[in-house]
Scaffold this active site. Structure first.
Site, mmCIF file in Angstrom:
data_model
loop_
_atom_site.group_PDB
_atom_site.id
_atom_site.type_symbol
_atom_site.label_atom_id
_atom_site.label_comp_id
_atom_site.label_asym_id
_atom_site.label_seq_id
_atom_site.Cartn_x
_atom_site.Cartn_y
_atom_site.Cartn_z
ATOM 1 N N ARG A 179 0.846 -1.197 0.000
ATOM 2 C CA ARG A 179 0.000 0.000 0.000
ATOM 3 C C ARG A 179 0.882 1.248 0.000
ATOM 4 N NH1 ARG A 179 -4.222 -1.004 4.835
ATOM 5 N NH2 ARG A 179 -3.584 1.131 5.286
ATOM 6 N N ARG A 204 2.167 7.914 10.062
ATOM 7 C CA ARG A 204 0.897 7.338 10.518
ATOM 8 C C ARG A 204 0.950 6.998 12.009
ATOM 9 N NH1 ARG A 204 0.112 2.418 6.870
ATOM 10 N NH2 ARG A 204 -1.963 2.218 7.756
HETATM 11 P P1 AMP Z 1 -6.401 2.364 7.700
HETATM 12 O O1 AMP Z 1 -6.525 1.288 6.681
HETATM 13 O O2 AMP Z 1 -7.409 2.276 8.793
HETATM 14 O O3 AMP Z 1 -4.989 2.520 8.214
HETATM 15 O O4 AMP Z 1 -6.751 3.741 6.944
HETATM 16 C C1 AMP Z 1 -6.004 4.172 5.833
HETATM 17 C C2 AMP Z 1 -6.150 5.675 5.674
HETATM 18 O O5 AMP Z 1 -7.522 6.017 5.468
HETATM 19 C C3 AMP Z 1 -5.721 6.501 6.865
HETATM 20 O O6 AMP Z 1 -4.332 6.749 6.897
HETATM 21 C C4 AMP Z 1 -6.529 7.784 6.664
HETATM 22 O O7 AMP Z 1 -5.979 8.578 5.633
HETATM 23 C C5 AMP Z 1 -7.856 7.220 6.141
HETATM 24 N N1 AMP Z 1 -8.806 6.909 7.233
HETATM 25 C C6 AMP Z 1 -9.297 5.682 7.569
HETATM 26 N N2 AMP Z 1 -10.147 5.758 8.593
HETATM 27 C C7 AMP Z 1 -10.207 7.071 8.934
HETATM 28 C C8 AMP Z 1 -10.908 7.806 9.932
HETATM 29 N N3 AMP Z 1 -11.715 7.204 10.811
HETATM 30 N N4 AMP Z 1 -10.719 9.138 9.975
HETATM 31 C C9 AMP Z 1 -9.919 9.778 9.120
HETATM 32 N N5 AMP Z 1 -9.214 9.162 8.160
HETATM 33 C C10 AMP Z 1 -9.352 7.809 8.059
#
Ligand code: AMP
Length: 223
Positions: A157, A168
Site C-alpha cells: 500500500r 501514521r
Molecule cells: P487504515 O486502513 O485504517 O490505516 O486507513 C487508511 C487511511 O484512510 C488513513 O491513513 C486515513 O488517511 C484514512 N482513514 C481511515 N479511517 C479514517 C478515519 N476514521 N478518519 C480519518 N481518516 C481515516
C-alpha cells in the site's frame, strides 16, 4: 452490539476484524477499506481523498461522518457491527455516540510497540483483487507476488512505505489518547497485546467479548 477495534496501523485490526466477522456474523466496517475502494473505483469521493489516504494523514471528520452514517444505515448493521479504523479522534467518538449511541459496546485496543509496527508494515502486502493481507515474513503467499485465494496481484500500500509509516504512527499516537480515556471512563475499554500469533490474539479478543456480551451468546457462542 458494537465492537470497536482500536490500535496503531499494523496491529492486526483488519485481520482480527475479519476473523470476528466470521465468528459472530457482524459485518466489519473498515473506514480505510471504504476509502481505498472509493479511490480504486475513481468515484468523486475517491478523487477527493486520494492524496490524503496515500499520505497517511487523516481524512476530514466531515467526510468520515458522511461515509459512516451511510454505512451504518445498511440493513446488515441492524444487530451489530465491528468498527476497524474508526474512531480516530475524540470528535469521531462523539459523532458515533450521536448517531448510534444506544448500542452495547466493547472497545478493544490492540497494543503493539513502535519497532514491531514498523517491521510488520514494511512486510505487509495486500491483494489488489480481494483485499487479502499477507506478511512477507510471517505469512508469505505460496506464489511470489500473487494472492493464494484469487491469484490477484499483491502490492505494498502507498501508505505502508517507510516514511509514511512513521507519519501514521505519529498521527495515531497524537489522537488516540483522548479516545482511550473516553472509553476507559465509559468502562468499555480493554487492551490486548498484539505481538502474539494471530490465533492467540483472536482467542484473547473472543474471551473479552464473551465475558462482556450477553448479546453475542444469544446469537451463538463465538468460540
Ligand atoms: P487504515 O486502513 O485504517 O490505516 O486507513 C487508511 C487511511 O484512510 C488513513 O491513513 C486515513 O488517511 C484514512 N482513514 C481511515 N479511517 C479514517 C478515519 N476514521 N478518519 C480519518 N481518516 C481515516
Amino acid at each position: 452490539m458494537r465492537i470497536v477495534l482500536l490500535g496503531p496501523p499494523g496491529s492486526g485490526k483488519g485481520t482480527q476484524a475479519g476473523l470476528l466477522e466470521k465468528r459472530c456474523g457482524f459485518p466489519v466496517i473498515s473506514t480505510g477499506d471504504l476509502l481505498r475502494q472509493a479511490v480504486q473505483n475513481k468515484t468523486p469521493l475517491g478523487e477527493k481523498v486520494k492524496s490524503v489516504v496515500g499520505s497517511g494523514e487523516l481524512v476530514s471528520d466531515e467526510i468520515m461522518i458522511k461515509i459512516l452514517k451511510k454505512r451504518l444505515l445498511e440493513i446488515d448493521c441492524k444487530n451489530g457491527y465491528i468498527l476497524d479504523g474508526y474512531p480516530r479522534n475524540i470528535a469521531q467518538v462523539k459523532i458515533l455516540e450521536e448517531i448510534n449511541g444506544h448500542r452495547k459496546e466493547v472497545v478493544i485496543e490492540l497494543y503493539l510497540e513502535r519497532d514491531a509496527i514498523i517491521e510488520r508494515l514494511g512486510a505487509r502486502r495486500v491483494c489488489t483483487k480481494c483485499g487479502a493481507i499477507y506478511n512477507m515474513l510471517e505469512h508469505p503467499p505460496k506464489k511470489k507476488g500473487r494472492c493464494d485465494i484469487c491469484q490477484g496481484k499483491l502490492i505494498r500500500r502507498d501508505d505502508d512505505k517507510p516514511k509514511v509509516i512513521k507519519e501514521r504512527i505519529k498521527i495515531y499516537n497524537k489522537e488516540i489518547g483522548s479516545v482511550i480515556d473516553y472509553y476507559k471512563r465509559k468502562n468499555v475499554y480493554h487492551r490486548v497485546d498484539a505481538q502474539f500469533k494471530i490465533n492467540e490474539v483472536f482467542d484473547n479478543i473472543c474471551s473479552i467479548i464473551e465475558k462482556e456480551s450477553e448479546d453475542i451468546k444469544e446469537v451463538g457462542s463465538i468460540r
